[in-house]
Design a protein around this motif. Structure first.
Motif, mmCIF file in Angstrom:
data_model
loop_
_atom_site.group_PDB
_atom_site.id
_atom_site.type_symbol
_atom_site.label_atom_id
_atom_site.label_comp_id
_atom_site.label_asym_id
_atom_site.label_seq_id
_atom_site.Cartn_x
_atom_site.Cartn_y
_atom_site.Cartn_z
ATOM 1 N N ILE A 25 55.066 -57.720 31.420
ATOM 2 C CA ILE A 25 53.727 -57.721 32.170
ATOM 3 C C ILE A 25 53.580 -57.378 33.573
ATOM 4 O O ILE A 25 52.751 -56.373 33.914
ATOM 5 N N GLY A 26 54.824 -57.703 34.453
ATOM 6 C CA GLY A 26 55.080 -57.016 35.668
ATOM 7 C C GLY A 26 55.147 -55.584 35.744
ATOM 8 O O GLY A 26 54.637 -54.785 36.429
ATOM 9 N N GLU A 27 56.139 -55.204 34.897
ATOM 10 C CA GLU A 27 56.252 -53.726 34.716
ATOM 11 C C GLU A 27 55.087 -52.683 34.296
ATOM 12 O O GLU A 27 54.804 -51.751 34.721
ATOM 13 N N LEU A 28 54.246 -53.434 33.256
ATOM 14 C CA LEU A 28 53.091 -52.756 32.980
ATOM 15 C C LEU A 28 52.172 -52.337 34.147
ATOM 16 O O LEU A 28 51.629 -51.453 34.534
ATOM 17 N N VAL A 29 52.076 -53.430 34.952
ATOM 18 C CA VAL A 29 51.071 -53.414 36.093
ATOM 19 C C VAL A 29 51.646 -52.135 37.102
ATOM 20 O O VAL A 29 50.758 -51.299 37.648
ATOM 21 N N SER A 30 53.001 -52.542 37.165
ATOM 22 C CA SER A 30 53.616 -51.380 38.093
ATOM 23 C C SER A 30 53.481 -49.914 37.763
ATOM 24 O O SER A 30 53.003 -49.136 38.476
ATOM 25 N N GLU A 31 53.707 -49.593 36.432
ATOM 26 C CA GLU A 31 53.627 -48.576 35.851
ATOM 27 C C GLU A 31 52.137 -47.937 35.826
ATOM 28 O O GLU A 31 51.719 -46.692 36.209
ATOM 29 N N ARG A 32 51.263 -48.747 35.642
ATOM 30 C CA ARG A 32 49.670 -48.286 35.770
ATOM 31 C C ARG A 32 49.366 -47.847 37.092
ATOM 32 O O ARG A 32 48.591 -47.038 37.370
ATOM 33 N N ALA A 33 50.243 -48.320 38.186
ATOM 34 C CA ALA A 33 49.902 -47.832 39.371
ATOM 35 C C ALA A 33 51.008 -46.872 39.817
ATOM 36 O O ALA A 33 50.976 -46.408 41.217
ATOM 37 N N GLY A 34 51.757 -46.365 38.855
ATOM 38 C CA GLY A 34 52.624 -45.053 39.313
ATOM 39 C C GLY A 34 54.020 -45.376 39.533
ATOM 40 O O GLY A 34 54.876 -44.415 40.032
ATOM 41 N N VAL A 35 54.615 -46.686 39.442
ATOM 42 C CA VAL A 35 55.894 -46.696 39.939
ATOM 43 C C VAL A 35 56.646 -47.450 38.680
ATOM 44 O O VAL A 35 56.365 -48.434 38.101
ATOM 45 N N LEU A 36 57.634 -46.603 38.259
ATOM 46 C CA LEU A 36 58.670 -47.003 37.281
ATOM 47 C C LEU A 36 59.742 -47.790 37.688
ATOM 48 O O LEU A 36 60.585 -47.417 38.529
ATOM 49 N N ASN A 37 59.793 -48.988 37.427
ATOM 50 C CA ASN A 37 60.919 -49.994 37.997
ATOM 51 C C ASN A 37 62.151 -49.861 37.036
ATOM 52 O O ASN A 37 62.134 -50.879 36.253
ATOM 53 N N MET A 38 63.017 -49.070 37.191
ATOM 54 C CA MET A 38 64.320 -49.075 36.263
ATOM 55 C C MET A 38 65.221 -50.408 36.675
ATOM 56 O O MET A 38 66.019 -50.613 36.083
ATOM 57 N N SER A 39 64.995 -50.831 37.737
ATOM 58 C CA SER A 39 65.735 -52.031 38.353
ATOM 59 C C SER A 39 65.219 -53.302 37.998
ATOM 60 O O SER A 39 65.652 -54.271 38.084
ATOM 61 N N LEU A 40 64.479 -53.286 36.673
ATOM 62 C CA LEU A 40 63.879 -54.366 35.914
ATOM 63 C C LEU A 40 64.914 -55.248 35.421
ATOM 64 O O LEU A 40 64.934 -56.657 35.427
ATOM 65 N N GLU A 41 65.981 -54.658 34.837
ATOM 66 C CA GLU A 41 67.338 -55.244 34.503
ATOM 67 C C GLU A 41 67.860 -56.251 35.397
ATOM 68 O O GLU A 41 68.408 -57.233 35.285
ATOM 69 N N GLY A 42 68.124 -55.539 36.621
ATOM 70 C CA GLY A 42 69.052 -56.072 37.529
ATOM 71 C C GLY A 42 68.034 -57.187 38.344
ATOM 72 O O GLY A 42 68.480 -58.338 38.652
ATOM 73 N N MET A 43 66.827 -57.138 38.322
ATOM 74 C CA MET A 43 65.892 -58.194 38.845
ATOM 75 C C MET A 43 65.991 -59.251 38.024
ATOM 76 O O MET A 43 65.963 -60.413 38.440
ATOM 77 N N MET A 44 65.952 -58.861 36.470
ATOM 78 C CA MET A 44 65.743 -60.289 35.809
ATOM 79 C C MET A 44 67.239 -60.985 35.614
ATOM 80 O O MET A 44 67.412 -62.278 35.784
ATOM 81 N N LEU A 45 68.268 -60.332 36.049
ATOM 82 C CA LEU A 45 69.800 -60.760 36.245
ATOM 83 C C LEU A 45 70.021 -61.619 37.633
ATOM 84 O O LEU A 45 70.465 -62.489 37.462
ATOM 85 N N THR A 46 69.348 -61.239 38.637
ATOM 86 C CA THR A 46 69.091 -62.002 39.767
ATOM 87 C C THR A 46 68.350 -63.134 39.655
ATOM 88 O O THR A 46 68.770 -64.088 40.057
ATOM 89 N N GLY A 47 67.292 -63.172 38.958
ATOM 90 C CA GLY A 47 66.427 -64.327 38.641
ATOM 91 C C GLY A 47 67.124 -65.242 37.738
ATOM 92 O O GLY A 47 67.154 -66.481 38.028
ATOM 93 N N ALA A 48 68.046 -64.773 36.671
ATOM 94 C CA ALA A 48 68.825 -65.609 36.035
ATOM 95 C C ALA A 48 70.011 -66.314 36.744
ATOM 96 O O ALA A 48 70.276 -67.534 36.594
ATOM 97 N N PHE A 49 70.833 -65.759 37.588
ATOM 98 C CA PHE A 49 71.639 -66.253 38.436
ATOM 99 C C PHE A 49 71.339 -66.996 39.368
ATOM 100 O O PHE A 49 71.758 -68.243 39.548
ATOM 101 N N ALA A 50 70.070 -66.737 40.158
ATOM 102 C CA ALA A 50 70.025 -67.587 41.299
ATOM 103 C C ALA A 50 69.260 -68.888 40.779
ATOM 104 O O ALA A 50 69.235 -69.994 41.188
#
Length: 305
Positions: A25-50
């Protein structure tokens, strides 16, 4: 497949699809605005760890969820700074952050929990809405889930309405199609892109926290295991439409659930084939073999005024 097995399969598919859906959902909104977040994997891993560390330290999964979001927001700000201010390559910078975060969380995990530890941590309890949990056979298997499972469809509906019926949604689409026109209209495409990356980080944090404190109640090294990349593939599979993206996440979740369901049914399928099945679907979507893909015209294109 018996009715009981079908119920278990449906419940597992929904549960396994949820972290993908939240991040997508977050990535869809971002890509609709022109930003491709390849760091999504790292963001999810950070959230899981924290989330895991905070829930373990405080005994509260709620504080774990808050900590997950708080830890991912700086990562999202860094990604936004690299891509929107420094105008770095969005793919390269995202992959670099993923590698950095994988190393940092692995080191932190070993220092806090010890190598190869699978210490249980406090997590959210499962519950079912009144009436649904009492449905014969399907009630407990399908509808007894963590509350985030029920929050996700509400978020999908809210985001869909925002994109289709509000001025903000029109501005987001303009930022992804023609950011210069948006700037000429008096709105800052760069600020808008900063905002969508932060929103992506929050949603990725929820997805990562779901894995650690909503599903398995522990943390392991690299536990996202490519979920961020699957979420990005789901957006492409769904052709940047939120309903299709949600269906793609459910499809990927079902493909993952088959890894456990088929052996339980006595169907002999090579384990490697089952493990690769969701990634094969993702490959087909990225390769454009599931239909013509029409991405936002300014997606992954650096912009400056």
């Amino acid at each position: 497949m018996t009715t009981e097995m079908l119920a278990v399969f449906l419940g597992s598919s929904i549960r396994l699809a949820m972290p993908l859906l939240l991040a997508a959902i977050g990535e869809l909104v971002s890509e609709r605005a022109g930003v491709l977040n390849m760091s999504l994997e790292g963001m999810m891993l950070t959230g899981a760890f924290a989330g895991a560390v905070a829930a373990w330290a405080t005994g509260s999964p709620v504080l774990g969820l808050v900590a997950a979001v708080a830890a991912v927001v700086p990562v999202a700000l860094l990604q936004a700074f690299l891509t929107n201010t420094l105008r770095a390559n969005q793919i390269v910078s995202g992959l670099g952050l993923n590698i950095l975060i994988l190393g940092a969380t692995t080191l932190g995990y070993r220092e806090i929990f010890g190598a190869r530890s699978r210490e249980a941590i406090p997590g959210f309890d499962k519950w079912s809405p009144p009436g649904l949990g009492d449905i014969p056979v399907f009630g407990e298997a399908v509808f007894t889930q963590v509350w985030l499972v029920y929050a996700a469809p509400l978020i999908v509906i809210a985001v869909a309405m925002m994109l289709r019926t509000t001025a903000l949604g029109i501005a987001l689409r303009a930022a992804g199609e023609s950011p210069r026109v948006l700037d000429r209209a008096g709105l800052s495409a760069v600020r808008l892109r900063y905002g969508v990356v932060i929103f992506t980080g929050i949603m990725a944090a929820l997805g990562g926290a779901f894995l650690a404190i909503g599903d398995i109640h522990t943390f392991t090294e690299g536990m996202t295991n490519g979920a961020g990349y699957l979420a990005i593939a789901a957006v492409i599979f769904g052709k940047w439409d939120i309903v299709r993206t949600a269906i793609a996440c459910l499809l990927f979740g079902a493909a993952t659930a088959l890894q456990f369901q088929l052996p339980a049914m006595g169907i002999e399928v090579p384990s490697a084939l089952l493990i690769m099945s969701p990634y094969l679907l993702a490959f087909l979507s990225v390769a454009g073999l599931v239909g013509r893909q029409t991405a936002p015209r300014a997606l992954a294109v650096p912009y400056w005024r």
